[in-house]
Design a protein around this motif. Structure first.
Motif, PDB file in Angstrom:
ATOM      1  N   GLU A  36       0.823  -1.203   0.000  1.00 39.54           N
ATOM      2  CA  GLU A  36       0.000   0.000   0.000  1.00 39.54           C
ATOM      3  C   GLU A  36       0.862   1.261   0.000  1.00 39.54           C
ATOM      4  OE1 GLU A  36      -4.023  -1.354   2.375  1.00 39.54           O
ATOM      5  OE2 GLU A  36      -2.222  -0.905   3.526  1.00 39.54           O
ATOM      6  N   GLN A  37       1.938   1.229   0.757  1.00 35.50           N
ATOM      7  CA  GLN A  37       2.837   2.384   0.791  1.00 35.50           C
ATOM      8  C   GLN A  37       3.462   2.634  -0.578  1.00 35.50           C
ATOM      9  OE1 GLN A  37       5.582   1.473   3.950  1.00 35.50           O
ATOM     10  NE2 GLN A  37       4.222   2.233   5.552  1.00 35.50           N
ATOM     11  N   ALA A  38       3.768   1.552  -1.285  1.00 35.66           N
ATOM     12  CA  ALA A  38       4.329   1.702  -2.632  1.00 35.66           C
ATOM     13  C   ALA A  38       3.328   2.391  -3.558  1.00 35.66           C
ATOM     14  CB  ALA A  38       4.718   0.336  -3.189  1.00 35.66           C
ATOM     15  N   ALA A  39       2.040   2.049  -3.398  1.00 33.11           N
ATOM     16  CA  ALA A  39       1.007   2.681  -4.217  1.00 33.11           C
ATOM     17  C   ALA A  39       0.808   4.143  -3.826  1.00 33.11           C
ATOM     18  CB  ALA A  39      -0.306   1.908  -4.082  1.00 33.11           C
ATOM     19  N   ALA A  40       0.770   4.415  -2.517  1.00 37.35           N
ATOM     20  CA  ALA A  40       0.626   5.796  -2.054  1.00 37.35           C
ATOM     21  C   ALA A  40       1.792   6.654  -2.528  1.00 37.35           C
ATOM     22  CB  ALA A  40       0.521   5.831  -0.533  1.00 37.35           C
ATOM     23  N   LYS A  41       2.964   6.060  -2.584  1.00 39.18           N
ATOM     24  CA  LYS A  41       4.158   6.782  -3.033  1.00 39.18           C
ATOM     25  C   LYS A  41       4.008   7.252  -4.475  1.00 39.18           C
ATOM     26  CE  LYS A  41       9.210   6.316  -3.259  1.00 39.18           C
ATOM     27  NZ  LYS A  41      10.352   5.385  -3.077  1.00 39.18           N
ATOM     28  N   VAL A  42       3.322   6.473  -5.298  1.00 34.76           N
ATOM     29  CA  VAL A  42       3.074   6.879  -6.690  1.00 34.76           C
ATOM     30  C   VAL A  42       2.310   8.199  -6.709  1.00 34.76           C
ATOM     31  CG1 VAL A  42       1.848   6.328  -8.824  1.00 34.76           C
ATOM     32  CG2 VAL A  42       3.143   4.549  -7.627  1.00 34.76           C
ATOM     33  N   PHE A  43       1.207   8.245  -5.953  1.00 39.50           N
ATOM     34  CA  PHE A  43       0.425   9.480  -5.891  1.00 39.50           C
ATOM     35  C   PHE A  43       1.264  10.640  -5.359  1.00 39.50           C
ATOM     36  CE2 PHE A  43      -4.078   7.442  -5.541  1.00 39.50           C
ATOM     37  CZ  PHE A  43      -4.200   7.456  -6.924  1.00 39.50           C
ATOM     38  N   ALA A  44       1.984  10.389  -4.258  1.00 38.05           N
ATOM     39  CA  ALA A  44       2.759  11.462  -3.621  1.00 38.05           C
ATOM     40  C   ALA A  44       3.819  12.016  -4.567  1.00 38.05           C
ATOM     41  CB  ALA A  44       3.394  10.947  -2.330  1.00 38.05           C
ATOM     42  N   GLU A  45       4.561  11.134  -5.213  1.00 43.68           N
ATOM     43  CA  GLU A  45       5.645  11.586  -6.092  1.00 43.68           C
ATOM     44  C   GLU A  45       5.111  12.323  -7.311  1.00 43.68           C
ATOM     45  OE1 GLU A  45       8.020   8.153  -6.937  1.00 43.68           O
ATOM     46  OE2 GLU A  45       9.161   8.316  -5.057  1.00 43.68           O
ATOM     47  N   GLU A  46       4.027  11.813  -7.884  1.00 43.46           N
ATOM     48  CA  GLU A  46       3.459  12.472  -9.058  1.00 43.46           C
ATOM     49  C   GLU A  46       2.889  13.842  -8.691  1.00 43.46           C
ATOM     50  OE1 GLU A  46       3.548  11.477 -12.267  1.00 43.46           O
ATOM     51  OE2 GLU A  46       4.772   9.776 -11.632  1.00 43.46           O
ATOM     52  N   PHE A  47       2.283  13.927  -7.516  1.00 49.24           N
ATOM     53  CA  PHE A  47       1.733  15.209  -7.078  1.00 49.24           C
ATOM     54  C   PHE A  47       2.834  16.212  -6.766  1.00 49.24           C
ATOM     55  CE2 PHE A  47      -0.260  17.891  -3.651  1.00 49.24           C
ATOM     56  CZ  PHE A  47      -1.130  18.574  -4.489  1.00 49.24           C
ATOM     57  N   ASN A  48       3.886  15.752  -6.131  1.00 49.47           N
ATOM     58  CA  ASN A  48       4.992  16.655  -5.787  1.00 49.47           C
ATOM     59  C   ASN A  48       5.664  17.233  -7.031  1.00 49.47           C
ATOM     60  OD1 ASN A  48       4.483  16.207  -3.084  1.00 49.47           O
ATOM     61  ND2 ASN A  48       6.140  14.728  -2.815  1.00 49.47           N
TER      62      ASN A  48
END
Length: 414
Positions: A36-48
């Motif tokens: 789940e953290q790996a998936a959340a990281k996708v959103f976070a990195e793309e948003f940043n």
């Protein structure tokens, strides 16, 4: 020199603009396992990458995260964005006027044209307005099976339906592995998830809906529900002593490390196998249902966006909403999460064997059913958790008494 000065001035203006138009966006979610953290990281990195900042507010366990968000929202201090499940709590937020209306963005981008199936869009598109962003399609009723554990038990043909899995329990136990892995943390939601998978497989879509949506006490008292409860009890005899307080991802780890035969869990478990480098069809088997004629339930994660007083935060909220449904991010996120994309116009050629089972079913209306959580209040879910946990752990509770208790729950559900 004049051109250089102009260029420097322009660069300075652009840098200043970036600084002025950047916002921190607090996002509360319950994605805390490795996958789940790996998936959340996708959103976070793309948003940043947009210049705004994802401020992570992970809270373990969905019930706890939702309760925290509700408390903050009703207390006047909501987060900017929060993960939610479709259902009564989410509808209360709409009715209270706490959510940002996403309709202008959704109409501009044509969300109703690419979000599929329609039932997925309907979770967020209510009374002509868009109140949330669906990010993926999760189906809860999967079996995750260790090929090595079944091989150790001398079972060469992996069963993919519940009757075959139940029949394999004695051989798995004799082989020295935990036959079925389950966890009882969070009040027993994992056992409720297993029970709901059995409801769908044993009752079928129509009778399941009659019980859980229409609250039909006659069906609730019938022989199919008796079989559901008997199957829960039969499975419970082959669990392990560590089940009571174990979380779902530690339970999944028992299967992917070949210490347990199988687990019934939603397809978010898929991300744990992917993160561990396990290969579907080689190291493990995934069975939707588990049933010979499976349904796919339209669960999935949604994100709600709370009204804020800062226009820059609102701009960043809309930027995040747009990014979440963009084609490139949908592919990256769902490959990490193990779920299916909400868009049909994306390239999922990289999807593994498990995801390929679910993708074609989305185009077959006879195999697509609503998630049970759509019909349940939080209070009813807690009652379910208590009942199914009692069937699992309390051997003094008779099946007849458990079913009578269930009928009473259904009769008084509203």
């Amino acid at each position: 020199m004049k051109k250089l000065a102009v260029a420097v001035s322009l660069a300075t203006a652009l840098l200043g603009s970036t600084a002025v138009y950047a916002a921190d966006v607090e996002v509360v979610h319950w994605w805390t396992s490795g996958g789940e953290q790996a998936a959340a990281k996708v959103f976070a990195e793309e948003f940043n990458k947009t210049g705004d900042t994802w401020v992570d507010g992970a809270i373990a366990l969905g019930e706890t995260a939702r309760a925290t968000v509700m408390q903050r929202a009703l207390g006047g201090d909501p987060p900017d964005v929060a993960q939610f499940n479709p259902g009564r709590q989410y509808e209360e937020l709409i009715q209270a006027g706490l959510l940002l209306d996403l309709t202008p963005l959704a109409e501009k981008e044509g969300w109703d044209k690419f979000i599929r199936p329609k039932a997925t869009a309907d979770k967020c598109h209510i009374d002509g307005k868009w109140w949330c962003v669906p990010t993926n399609i999760h189906s809860q009723q999967w079996a995750w099976i260790s090929n090595a554990a079944f091989e150790k038990a001398g079972i060469t043909e992996i069963p993919t339906d519940i009757d075959g899995l139940v029949a394999s329990l004695p051989a798995l136990k004799k082989a020295g592995v935990i036959p079925i892995a389950v966890g009882g943390d969070g009040g027993g939601w994992q056992i409720t998830l297993l029970a709901n998978a059995l409801f769908l497989n044993i009752l079928g879509a129509e009778k399941r809906e009659a019980v859980l949506k229409d609250l039909d006490t006659k069906v609730a008292a019938g022989p199919e529900v008796t079989k559901v409860f008997e199957t829960i009890r039969a499975l419970s005899e082959y669990s392990d002593e560590g089940a009571a307080n174990r979380n779902w991802n530690d339970t999944t780890a028992l299967v992917l490390n070949d210490r347990a035969g199988f687990q019934i869990m939603g397809d978010w478990a898929h991300g744990e196998f992917a993160l561990a480098g396990k290969v579907a069809g080689k190291d493990y088997t995934c069975a939707l249902g588990p049933s010979k004629k499976p349904y796919i339930s339209l669960g999935g994660d949604i994100f709600v966006f709370f009204k804020q007083n800062d226009p820059e935060v609102e701009r960043a909220q809309l930027s995040l909403a747009s990014m979440m449904v963009s084609p490139e991010v949908q592919v990256k996120f769902n490959l990490a999460k193990g779920s299916l994309p909400i868009r049909s116009d994306v390239d999922m050629s990289a999807a593994d064997a498990c995801m390929q089972i679910g993708i074609p079913l989305l185009d077959d209306p006879s195999r697509v059913v609503p998630s049970d959580s759509t019909w349940r209040t939080e209070a009813f879910q807690q009652q379910e958790n208590a009942l199914y946990s009692d069937i699992w752990f309390n051997k003094d509770l008779s099946i007849a008494d458990a079913q009578a208790r269930f009928v009473d729950m259904i009769a008084n559900a509203n």
